[in-house]
Design a protein around this motif. Structure first.
Motif, PDB file in Angstrom:
ATOM      1  N   UNK A 111       1.315  13.749  54.961  1.00 45.83           N
ATOM      2  CA  UNK A 111       0.246  13.550  55.531  1.00 45.83           C
ATOM      3  C   UNK A 111       0.192  15.775  54.482  1.00 45.83           C
ATOM      4  N   UNK A 112       0.906  16.489  54.048  1.00 50.17           N
ATOM      5  CA  UNK A 112       0.487  17.540  53.829  1.00 50.17           C
ATOM      6  C   UNK A 112       1.022  17.767  52.075  1.00 50.17           C
ATOM      7  N   UNK A 113       2.586  17.546  51.946  1.00 55.92           N
ATOM      8  CA  UNK A 113       3.113  17.674  50.344  1.00 55.92           C
ATOM      9  C   UNK A 113       2.880  16.800  49.446  1.00 55.92           C
ATOM     10  N   UNK A 114       3.434  15.385  49.680  1.00 64.02           N
ATOM     11  CA  UNK A 114       3.264  14.433  49.081  1.00 64.02           C
ATOM     12  C   UNK A 114       2.051  14.328  48.617  1.00 64.02           C
ATOM     13  N   UNK A 115       0.345  14.549  49.716  1.00 61.55           N
ATOM     14  CA  UNK A 115      -0.559  14.467  49.214  1.00 61.55           C
ATOM     15  C   UNK A 115      -1.052  15.708  47.564  1.00 61.55           C
ATOM     16  N   UNK A 116      -0.246  16.721  47.754  1.00 59.54           N
ATOM     17  CA  UNK A 116      -0.304  17.732  47.258  1.00 59.54           C
ATOM     18  C   UNK A 116       0.176  17.875  45.974  1.00 59.54           C
ATOM     19  N   UNK A 117       0.766  17.067  45.955  1.00 59.62           N
ATOM     20  CA  UNK A 117       1.736  16.584  44.060  1.00 59.62           C
ATOM     21  C   UNK A 117       0.741  16.039  43.779  1.00 59.62           C
ATOM     22  N   UNK A 118       0.970  14.762  44.506  1.00 60.65           N
ATOM     23  CA  UNK A 118       0.171  13.898  44.265  1.00 60.65           C
ATOM     24  C   UNK A 118      -1.612  14.112  43.439  1.00 60.65           C
ATOM     25  N   UNK A 119      -1.586  15.342  44.253  1.00 58.60           N
ATOM     26  CA  UNK A 119      -3.439  16.101  43.405  1.00 58.60           C
ATOM     27  C   UNK A 119      -3.168  16.775  42.073  1.00 58.60           C
ATOM     28  N   UNK A 120      -1.287  17.310  42.255  1.00 63.28           N
ATOM     29  CA  UNK A 120      -1.081  18.284  40.461  1.00 63.28           C
ATOM     30  C   UNK A 120      -0.618  17.504  40.177  1.00 63.28           C
ATOM     31  N   UNK A 121      -0.269  16.613  40.012  1.00 65.96           N
ATOM     32  CA  UNK A 121       0.075  15.099  39.121  1.00 65.96           C
ATOM     33  C   UNK A 121      -1.158  14.884  38.034  1.00 65.96           C
ATOM     34  N   UNK A 122      -2.076  14.184  39.060  1.00 66.98           N
ATOM     35  CA  UNK A 122      -4.134  13.829  38.782  1.00 66.98           C
ATOM     36  C   UNK A 122      -4.347  15.400  37.916  1.00 66.98           C
ATOM     37  N   UNK A 123      -4.013  16.619  38.269  1.00 72.99           N
ATOM     38  CA  UNK A 123      -4.602  17.263  37.726  1.00 72.99           C
ATOM     39  C   UNK A 123      -3.687  17.924  36.186  1.00 72.99           C
ATOM     40  N   UNK A 124      -3.055  17.549  36.346  1.00 77.47           N
ATOM     41  CA  UNK A 124      -1.358  17.735  35.345  1.00 77.47           C
ATOM     42  C   UNK A 124      -2.031  16.394  33.814  1.00 77.47           C
ATOM     43  N   UNK A 125      -2.484  15.238  34.185  1.00 76.79           N
ATOM     44  CA  UNK A 125      -3.063  14.205  33.019  1.00 76.79           C
ATOM     45  C   UNK A 125      -4.048  14.512  33.415  1.00 76.79           C
ATOM     46  N   UNK A 126      -5.324  15.246  33.760  1.00 76.02           N
ATOM     47  CA  UNK A 126      -6.766  15.409  33.483  1.00 76.02           C
ATOM     48  C   UNK A 126      -6.403  16.781  32.173  1.00 76.02           C
ATOM     49  N   UNK A 127      -5.450  17.312  32.018  1.00 74.91           N
ATOM     50  CA  UNK A 127      -5.255  19.121  32.042  1.00 74.91           C
ATOM     51  C   UNK A 127      -4.964  18.049  30.122  1.00 74.91           C
ATOM     52  N   UNK A 128      -3.851  17.056  29.754  1.00 76.84           N
ATOM     53  CA  UNK A 128      -3.418  16.663  29.693  1.00 76.84           C
ATOM     54  C   UNK A 128      -4.647  15.384  28.459  1.00 76.84           C
ATOM     55  N   UNK A 129      -5.317  14.903  29.436  1.00 76.82           N
ATOM     56  CA  UNK A 129      -6.563  14.309  28.452  1.00 76.82           C
ATOM     57  C   UNK A 129      -7.312  15.371  27.790  1.00 76.82           C
ATOM     58  N   UNK A 130      -7.471  16.695  28.185  1.00 74.21           N
ATOM     59  CA  UNK A 130      -8.028  17.789  27.288  1.00 74.21           C
ATOM     60  C   UNK A 130      -7.939  17.556  26.228  1.00 74.21           C
ATOM     61  N   UNK A 131      -6.253  18.331  26.629  1.00 76.52           N
ATOM     62  CA  UNK A 131      -5.198  18.299  24.971  1.00 76.52           C
ATOM     63  C   UNK A 131      -6.066  16.871  23.985  1.00 76.52           C
ATOM     64  N   UNK A 132      -6.276  16.380  24.407  1.00 75.07           N
ATOM     65  CA  UNK A 132      -6.203  15.031  23.316  1.00 75.07           C
ATOM     66  C   UNK A 132      -7.017  15.205  22.871  1.00 75.07           C
ATOM     67  N   UNK A 133      -8.483  15.582  23.547  1.00 72.08           N
ATOM     68  CA  UNK A 133      -9.630  15.766  22.924  1.00 72.08           C
ATOM     69  C   UNK A 133      -9.669  16.852  21.880  1.00 72.08           C
ATOM     70  N   UNK A 134      -8.653  17.642  22.151  1.00 73.46           N
ATOM     71  CA  UNK A 134      -8.940  18.722  21.115  1.00 73.46           C
ATOM     72  C   UNK A 134      -8.098  18.289  19.937  1.00 73.46           C
ATOM     73  N   UNK A 135      -6.856  17.586  20.530  1.00 71.24           N
ATOM     74  CA  UNK A 135      -6.442  16.807  19.126  1.00 71.24           C
ATOM     75  C   UNK A 135      -7.743  16.701  18.053  1.00 71.24           C
ATOM     76  N   UNK A 136      -8.966  15.420  18.959  1.00 70.99           N
ATOM     77  CA  UNK A 136      -9.161  14.894  17.875  1.00 70.99           C
ATOM     78  C   UNK A 136     -10.621  15.492  17.159  1.00 70.99           C
ATOM     79  N   UNK A 137     -10.987  16.355  18.474  1.00 65.09           N
ATOM     80  CA  UNK A 137     -11.680  17.817  17.544  1.00 65.09           C
ATOM     81  C   UNK A 137     -11.045  18.407  16.325  1.00 65.09           C
ATOM     82  N   UNK A 138      -9.739  18.836  16.283  1.00 61.77           N
ATOM     83  CA  UNK A 138      -8.876  19.407  14.988  1.00 61.77           C
ATOM     84  C   UNK A 138      -8.973  17.917  14.109  1.00 61.77           C
ATOM     85  N   UNK A 139      -8.659  16.924  14.326  1.00 67.47           N
ATOM     86  CA  UNK A 139      -8.350  16.367  13.754  1.00 67.47           C
ATOM     87  C   UNK A 139      -9.537  16.424  12.797  1.00 67.47           C
TER      88      UNK A 139
END
Length: 625
Positions: free
Chosen positions: A316-344
């Protein structure tokens, strides 16, 4: 004639100090006296029957700053009887490995009544730690002088003293002469040579020696990949699709090296005697808490905590928190791809040299962000795992490792999988892999070794100046050593070191077919890693207590899991290659069947490996019993 512990003399005033106990500055005298009496008391009276004295005598305390530091040691006979108690396995004169007993001591190779080298210093310190941890409360209800520090029969006194803040720390002392010899043969002279693994084991114990043994083995296992990858990179640099041969080699390499390591590891631990050591009963970990009750399995009084409450906290606590962190990691990854498109886009519009350099900036920033996120998540994972209130240290470590590995895997490799199988851009995959690998290696070297070493050197200079300012007639060498070492950082175990190798193994085994230089960079990093880690162990951190180990533990399973994932990944990359698609131009079904068949064969092999390992452990338990 059988020698008993009650016959030992524990009143020696001069002995070789092996372990230091630091008490809080405001500890009451009655507490100090009680602790001293419990440590030196005979075993039959509930004591540890060890040797104990303050670092400074009364005259020295008036001259030097009193630090509430105490030294612990033991007589030779006490050490030998302690070796029997902890179940140390030693080599006999007939070349067999057997559990040491004091009664049959003359049957063991290298034993002599006049020889003090039969037990290594690491083994002696491990024995003292074992005896201190097994000091148990008898009829005391509390620690004298501290009514809030409750005790119950069977409770470990040292753990209660640590959790109550009465004891600040317990650490083993370095042997400066032995350490200098080890350093000379290990890292002070930079050369391509094998590490003195047996010497490391004798000084630091089996757990540390196994890590350095695995680091050395993994580095040499990377050399064939590096040798093949260098010409492959040079001659097929611009053709990103010609990676089938290298990917096929990856399939074999990532599985074979782990099998060879298991055999080499078993050889080492059998020679050291830890492969056949009896597994001791695990006591509740120091941070475990609950309502005092009777354990239905052991019959001992100890804190009890319902397992359903722990499961609720996990799901009820640890698993949802880990999933939230994984989602945040994927969100940061998409920001990285936006930066790649901008630089290219900026580079395509400008075409200048500085914009071509700018193409690497998003990957570098992303690599730094990944390292920061990994370290922040590690603190959160430790807090959550401690809050889950696991009874055993092994359960705590397993849950912590699972949390950290899942997040680190997604955080470090999700972008590479996305580029490879969604964008299908092999050029960007090569660039991202190179940037992530090299940046992470540089950051790890700075944060884990160079920065702590620099801080430790500054502290050492301050201590030496302080000692030179003291105008005393006493020999302050031991005092200076203890003061210096007590301020050193505490080595928290091999977790971070294995995690670094795990991620490196992932970078090399998953996608190095599109960037063949990955193995070469990993080899170069590991050659410096050996020296920086050795420096860290010898000069930056306190000496850790020796811990007997028969393998690298759960990390073997982690690496094998990564090996399975790498097989799937390389099979998929092979299936995507133009060369293989040319063989199956009309139908993808045959290609999919081949990929599935290869992976199924690998999984069956892994299952056979796990079954063989379980059977081996069962046989070991039977033999030891």
């Amino acid at each position: 004639m059988k020698v008993t512990l009650s016959a030992l003399n524990t009143s020696e005033s001069s002995f070789t100090p092996l372990v230091v106990i630091e008490l809080a500055q405001d500890v009451k005298e009655e507490t100090k006296e009680w602790l001293k009496n419990r440590i030196i008391a005979k075993k039959e009276d509930g004591g540890a029957q060890l040797l104990f004295r303050p670092l400074l005598n009364k005259y020295e305390q008036e001259t030097l700053e009193n630090q509430n530091l105490y030294l612990v040691g033991a007589s030779k006979i006490r050490m030998l009887l302690g070796a029997e108690a902890v179940g140390l396995v030693k080599e006999c004169n007939d070349n067999t490995m057997r559990a040491f007993t004091y009664r049959t001591r003359q049957n063991f190779k290298g034993f002599d009544d006049n020889n003090d080298d039969f037990l290594t210093m690491a083994e002696c310190q491990f024995i003292i730690k074992h005896e201190l941890e097994n000091l148990r409360a008898k009829d005391e209800k509390m620690i004298p002088g501290y009514p809030q520090a409750k005790l119950y029969p069977g409770k470990s006194l040292l753990r209660r003293l640590l959790t109550s803040g009465i004891v600040i720390q317990v650490f083993p002392l370095h042997d400066n002469e032995a350490l200098k010899k080890l350093e000379d043969s290990w890292y002070t002279r930079f050369a391509l040579k094998y590490q003195p693994i047996d010497g490391i084991r004798g000084y630091f114990g089996e757990t540390i020696a196994l890590y350095f043994g695995f680091l050395e083995y993994f580095t040499f296992a990377l050399i064939p990949m590096a040798v093949i990858g260098l010409p492959y990179y040079l001659f097929v640099w611009e053709d990103y699709d010609k990676y089938v041969i290298f990917a096929s080699f990856n399939l074999i390499w990532s599985t074979v090296i782990l099998e060879v390591w298991k055999r080499g590891c078993a050889d080492m631990t059998y020679r050291w005697g830890t492969l056949l050591m009896k597994r001791k009963f695990e006591e509740p970990r120091p941070g475990f808490h609950g309502v005092l009750g009777i354990n239905p399995i052991t019959g001992k009084e100890e804190p009890l905590y319902p397992s359903y409450k722990r499961q609720l906290r996990i799901y009820l606590v640890s698993l949802p928190f880990v999933c939230l962190c994984l989602y945040f990691s994927l969100y940061v990854m998409m920001i990285y791809f936006d930066l790649e498109v901008w630089a290219l886009g900026l580079h395509e519009n400008s075409g200048s040299e500085w914009t071509s350099v700018l193409l690497y900036v998003p990957s570098i920033i992303y690599a730094i962000v990944i390292e920061i996120m990994n370290r922040l998540y590690r603190y959160a994972a430790e807090f959550l795992t401690s809050w889950e209130n696991h009874r055993l240290e092994s359960a705590y470590q397993n849950h912590l490792i699972l949390k950290v590995l899942v997040f680190n895997f997604l955080n470090c490799f999700a972008s590479l999988f996305y580029i490879a199988f969604v964008l299908k851009d092999m050029k960007l995959l090569r660039q991202s892999l190179a940037t992530l690998l090299i940046t992470s290696q540089i950051l790890n070297q700075i944060v884990e070794s160079l920065l702590p070493y620099w801080l430790q050197r500054k502290h050492g200079v301050r201590v030496k100046r302080k000692m030179q300012a003291l105008k005393t007639d006493i020999d302050a060498t031991l005092y200076e050593q203890v003061i210096l070492e007590k301020e050193m950082g505490t080595y928290l175990g091999t977790f971070d070191d294995y995690l670094e190798l795990f991620l490196q193994f992932g970078y090399v085994s998953l996608f190095s077919c599109v960037y063949p230089l990955a193995a070469a960079f990993a080899v170069l990093n590991n050659f410096t890693e050996v020296n920086s880690d050795a420096l860290k162990m010898c000069r930056v951190f306190k000496r850790p207590f020796s811990e007997p180990s028969a393998s690298i533990g759960v990390w073997q399973l982690a690496f094998e899991t990564m090996s399975v994932i790498s097989v799937v990944t390389n099979c998929a990359l092979i299936g995507m290659s133009p060369q293989v698609n040319a063989v199956f131009p009309e139908s993808k079904a045959d290609l999919i069947l081949i990929v599935v068949a290869v992976e199924a064969g690998n999984l069956l092999q892994q299952e056979g490996i796990f079954r063989e390992e379980r059977n081996t452990h069962t046989m070991q338990d039977f033999v030891v019993a």
